[in-house]
Design an enzyme around this catalytic site. Structure first.
Site, PDB file in Angstrom:
ATOM      1  N   THR A  30       0.846  -1.188   0.000  1.00  0.00           N
ATOM      2  CA  THR A  30       0.000   0.000   0.000  1.00  0.00           C
ATOM      3  C   THR A  30       0.885   1.242   0.000  1.00  0.00           C
ATOM      4  O   THR A  30       1.828   1.286  -0.756  1.00  0.00           O
ATOM      5  CB  THR A  30      -1.030  -0.087   1.133  1.00  0.00           C
ATOM      6  OG1 THR A  30      -0.339  -0.377   2.323  1.00  0.00           O
ATOM      7  CG2 THR A  30      -2.026  -1.173   0.884  1.00  0.00           C
ATOM      8  N   THR A  65      -3.886   2.102   3.602  1.00  0.00           N
ATOM      9  CA  THR A  65      -3.947   0.790   2.949  1.00  0.00           C
ATOM     10  C   THR A  65      -5.354   0.360   2.538  1.00  0.00           C
ATOM     11  O   THR A  65      -6.337   0.772   3.159  1.00  0.00           O
ATOM     12  CB  THR A  65      -3.367  -0.278   3.916  1.00  0.00           C
ATOM     13  OG1 THR A  65      -3.391  -1.551   3.289  1.00  0.00           O
ATOM     14  CG2 THR A  65      -4.146  -0.365   5.205  1.00  0.00           C
ATOM     15  N   GLU A 120      -4.982  -3.020   1.932  1.00  0.00           N
ATOM     16  CA  GLU A 120      -4.341  -4.329   2.114  1.00  0.00           C
ATOM     17  C   GLU A 120      -3.661  -4.815   0.842  1.00  0.00           C
ATOM     18  O   GLU A 120      -2.615  -4.332   0.510  1.00  0.00           O
ATOM     19  CB  GLU A 120      -5.303  -5.366   2.695  1.00  0.00           C
ATOM     20  CG  GLU A 120      -4.659  -6.278   3.739  1.00  0.00           C
ATOM     21  CD  GLU A 120      -3.534  -7.147   3.234  1.00  0.00           C
ATOM     22  OE1 GLU A 120      -2.370  -6.811   3.518  1.00  0.00           O
ATOM     23  OE2 GLU A 120      -3.795  -8.175   2.598  1.00  0.00           O
ATOM     24  N   SER A 152       0.900  -4.161  10.380  1.00  0.00           N
ATOM     25  CA  SER A 152       2.355  -3.973  10.494  1.00  0.00           C
ATOM     26  C   SER A 152       2.745  -2.540  10.179  1.00  0.00           C
ATOM     27  O   SER A 152       3.927  -2.204  10.167  1.00  0.00           O
ATOM     28  CB  SER A 152       3.082  -4.870   9.497  1.00  0.00           C
ATOM     29  OG  SER A 152       2.874  -6.200   9.822  1.00  0.00           O
ATOM     30  N   GLY A 174       4.090  -2.568   2.596  1.00  0.00           N
ATOM     31  CA  GLY A 174       4.736  -3.860   2.380  1.00  0.00           C
ATOM     32  C   GLY A 174       4.418  -4.907   3.432  1.00  0.00           C
ATOM     33  O   GLY A 174       5.265  -5.758   3.726  1.00  0.00           O
ATOM     34  N   GLY A 175       3.213  -4.859   4.032  1.00  0.00           N
ATOM     35  CA  GLY A 175       2.851  -5.870   5.027  1.00  0.00           C
ATOM     36  C   GLY A 175       3.924  -5.953   6.091  1.00  0.00           C
ATOM     37  O   GLY A 175       4.465  -4.938   6.528  1.00  0.00           O
TER      38      GLY A 175
HETATM   39  N1  GLU Z   1      -2.543  -4.643   5.500  1.00  0.00           N
HETATM   40  C1  GLU Z   1      -1.176  -4.394   5.837  1.00  0.00           C
HETATM   41  C2  GLU Z   1      -1.022  -4.024   7.291  1.00  0.00           C
HETATM   42  O1  GLU Z   1      -1.882  -3.404   7.845  1.00  0.00           O
HETATM   43  C3  GLU Z   1      -0.619  -3.263   5.065  1.00  0.00           C
HETATM   44  C4  GLU Z   1      -0.248  -3.628   3.727  1.00  0.00           C
HETATM   45  C5  GLU Z   1       0.804  -2.732   3.203  1.00  0.00           C
HETATM   46  O2  GLU Z   1       0.926  -1.595   3.596  1.00  0.00           O
HETATM   47  O3  GLU Z   1       1.523  -3.153   2.369  1.00  0.00           O
HETATM   48  O4  GLU Z   1      -0.005  -4.303   7.844  1.00  0.00           O
END
Ligand code: GLU
Length: 690
Positions: free
Chosen positions: A396, A414, A416, A458, A478-479
């Site tokens: 994101t 994000t 997601e 994250s 980036g999760g």
């Molecule tokens: N859904 C992810 C999170 O909340 C974010 C994804 C992302 O920023 O790449 O950690």
């Protein structure tokens, strides 16, 4: 014209040699000129950066600019964030010298159970299927988050910052190379939803670089918001259309769920690193707490002396990540549901206890969570630890802003996955998140699905301060890889004294658990070989990790600088002086060699010109082979020198080192095995995603 990241870095470092990259304030980037004085933004898309700068030029503050950037990103980077998603807005308010966090994370609807993502047999529904269902959509928070931030800390209201976004949606914007790439990679997902397909894949043709992306439905939605504020979303016609679409696709979200959505203002997570103060996103994010644990663990080592991306540094860093990620899995989730032992996890004595577990010579296979409750002083939460599932990593957006008054915003936002759930609200033109899949699919742990709970994140929007003065705003998408991108970039600035741009371009690694390490192009082969000899398994091919955007304040001279990543069209714009746009990059695949060497299941990274088959037997360039097998000094073995370089017979060397050796001459694979007990789970690729 495409460049590779390491090439840019070399050129960049050369430039920095001519113009010293840092003054006494680390991160300052003299190559970008004299620094801005009236405000600065760093954003992943140039048009959203322009939307922010426009507001700063009109006299808005950092929060006003951040709101304009988010609304514009919904239009120009619709696959990454928007009003169908959620995020964390970190705000530094100069006047009150206050740091706060606006939590607009999505919430689970009321009518869900921990078994939401299990099939009839009690097994998790595969990610590819569950993330595109209506069940994956959590109640969005972004619009209310932006509105709340403006009301509490801005100077303008939403109707005064939304115009650039409306114009971009109505008139259309040129599709850049990265948007074109993401559309191309997601054609199938988008075609599952007619509304989304009409916008991004019109007449079955995915939009390409240079095409115009026009979004009349989204323009209409933004105009409704301009007139009626977030109410039209949370209790009006947009909400009705949204829940109708979600319910059509097996979701349970109702208009009451939207009406009951709440933004929360939270205390950030704070700690210190080498005399700098850190403040980052708190629960329901695990991000900043894990970042700060990693940094505290690393504070016990002479990181500066080890050198940036040296084998020693990367070894300690990887081990520190494993320790912190083990705690993350066991203890971090939505604190409104289960206590998080934040104090214990950052306690100096706890960190010392954990740091002692790092073996300087070997990667540790069996890293477990520690017992932070001892240092917390309260009763532990009694939930079991659920084995984390491997799911694809999201991508994101993060952006950072600073205004002329010294206010800062670090905002990670994000939906997601790229294009979220793939579901677009028909007639309203925005994508819906799949944030529910950031909950564990398996019930029982602290991050299980529960009504009105926020999924663990994250995202790690972070401020770094020096003596109470704002210094840096930083973050990344980036999760779970966000955590490594943010920690590494902060160390690149504070320990390795890089300018912020150089720190961002420096190749990164990510590893959540033993043994697999994801790496970016530019991590040298010798480094990888040396680390593999210590038991780390570097993936066969490099991949990009994260997309960092940061701003820096030279608190000694009152100047602002910024850095933007080149995995998208990252842009730094100052109200005055600075204007920087990153260039696209490409990962080049290495040519395959005449055979493959696998040690305990891991493919070793030898290049084609370092391998030879001589008289039917595999040979590898001597120094490289010995480095990969962890042999210090030269072994007493006869080398073969066909072309000035010396080569060693792999089978003979390996046998002399006590490996069990198999040479499959037909498929051209050499298998070496030793120390099997060290390999905990050969199928575990160390990937955690949310
Ligand atoms: N859904 C992810 C999170 O909340 C974010 C994804 C992302 O920023 O790449 O950690």
């Amino acid at each position: 014209m495409k460049f590779i990241k390491s090439f840019i870095l070399v050129t960049f470092s050369f430039f920095c040699m001519i113009t010293p990259a840092f003054a006494s304030v680390p991160g300052v980037d003299k190559s970008m000129g004299r620094g801005a004085t009236k405000g600065i933004v760093s954003v992943s898309h140039p048009l959203a950066a322009e939307a922010g700068i426009k507001i700063l030029k009109q006299g808005g503050n950092a929060v006003d600019a951040a709101a304009a950037i988010q609304l514009s990103l919904n239009v120009v980077e619709p696959m990454m964030s928007g009003i169908g998603g959620g995020g964390f807005i970190m705000i530094y308010n100069k006047k009150e010298n206050k740091i706060t966090m606006i939590d607009s994370r999505e919430m689970a609807p009321q009518n869900v159970t921990p078994e939401l993502f299990l099939d009839e047999k009690g097994k998790p529904i595969p990610f590819s299927k569950r993330h595109t269902s209506g069940k994956a959509v959590a109640v969005p928070g972004t619009l209310m988050g932006v509105e709340t931030a403006l009301e509490k800390y801005g100077t303008l209201d939403i109707s005064q910052v939304i115009d650039p976004a409306i114009k971009q949606a109505e008139k259309g914007v040129k599709v850049n190379w990265i948007t074109a790439q993401y559309i191309d990679e997601n054609v199938k997902k988008l075609q599952n939803n007619q509304a989304a397909a009409n916008v991004f894949v019109p007449n079955g043709q995915p939009l390409k670089e240079g095409d115009t992306l026009v979004q009349p439905d989204l323009a209409k939605t933004l105009k409704l918001i301009k007139k009626q504020g977030s109410e039209v979303f949370y209790s009006g016609q947009i909400g009705k259309a949204l829940t109708k679409e979600v319910q059509k696709r097996e979701g349970t979200m109702t208009t009451e769920d939207l009406e009951n959505y709440v933004v929360k203002e939270r205390e950030p997570i704070r700690s210190e690193y080498r005399g700098y103060e850190l403040a980052g996103a708190a629960s329901p994010s695990s991000g900043s707490l894990t970042v700060q644990q990693i940094l505290e663990l690393m504070e016990g080592f002479d990181v500066q002396k080890m050198g940036a991306n040296s084998p020693e540094y990367l070894h300690y860093l990887t081990e520190a990540m494993h320790l912190a990620f083990a705690d993350r899995a066991a203890y971090m989730a939505d604190e409104d549901f289960y206590d998080v032992p934040t104090k214990g996890l950052l306690d100096e004595d706890y960190i010392k206890e954990r740091r002692k577990l790092i073996n300087p010579n070997r990667s540790t296979a069996d890293v477990k969570e520690g017992d932070p409750w001892k240092y917390e002083g309260t009763e532990p939460t009694s939930m079991e630890k659920v084995k984390e599932e491997k799911t694809p990593i999201g991508q994101t957006t993060h952006f950072s802003v600073m205004d002329k008054w010294g206010n800062m915003v670090a905002y990670t936002t994000t939906i997601e996955q790229v294009f979220g759930s793939g579901i677009m609200v028909p007639d309203y033109g925005f994508m819906l998140n799949n944030e529910m899949t950031d909950f564990d699919a398996t019930p029982g742990g602290v991050n299980q699905v529960e009504p009105r709970k926020r999924p663990r994140s994250s995202m790690s929007p972070t401020f770094v301060l020096k003596d109470g003065q704002p210094f840096m705003a930083i973050g990344s998408p980036g999760g779970a890889t966000i955590i490594s991108s943010v920690s590494e970039t902060i160390m690149n600035v504070i320990d390795h004294h890089m300018s912020i741009q150089e720190a961002i371009l420096m190749p990164r690694i990510y590893s959540a658990s033993y043994p697999t390490v994801r790496w970016e192009p530019g991590i040298e082969q010798n480094t990888r070989l040396e680390l593999m000899a210590k038991g780390h398994v570097y993936e066969e091919q490099p991949q990009h990790i994260g997309n960092v955007q940061a701003v820096i304040f030279d608190y000694e001279h009152g100047k602002m600088y910024g850095g933007a990543d080149n995995t998208r069209q990252g842009t730094v714009l100052g109200v005055d002086r600075i204007s920087y746009k990153s260039k696209p990059i490409e990962i080049r695949e290495e040519k395959k060699g005449p055979f493959t060497l696998k040690v305990n299941g891991a493919v070793y990274p030898y290049t084609a010109n370092q391998m030879k088959i001589i008289n039917g037997k595999p040979y590898i360039q001597s120094d490289k082979l010995l480095l990969g097998l962890g042999v210090i000094g030269t072994a007493d073995l006869k080398t073969y020198k066909p072309d000035k370089k010396s080569y060693l017979p792999v089978i003979k060397v390996a046998k002399s080192l006590g490996y069990k050796v198999e040479w499959d001459e037909k498929d051209k694979v050499v298998l070496l095995e030793k120390d099997k007990t060290d390999v905990e789970d050969p199928d575990d690729d160390g990937t955690i995603t949310n």
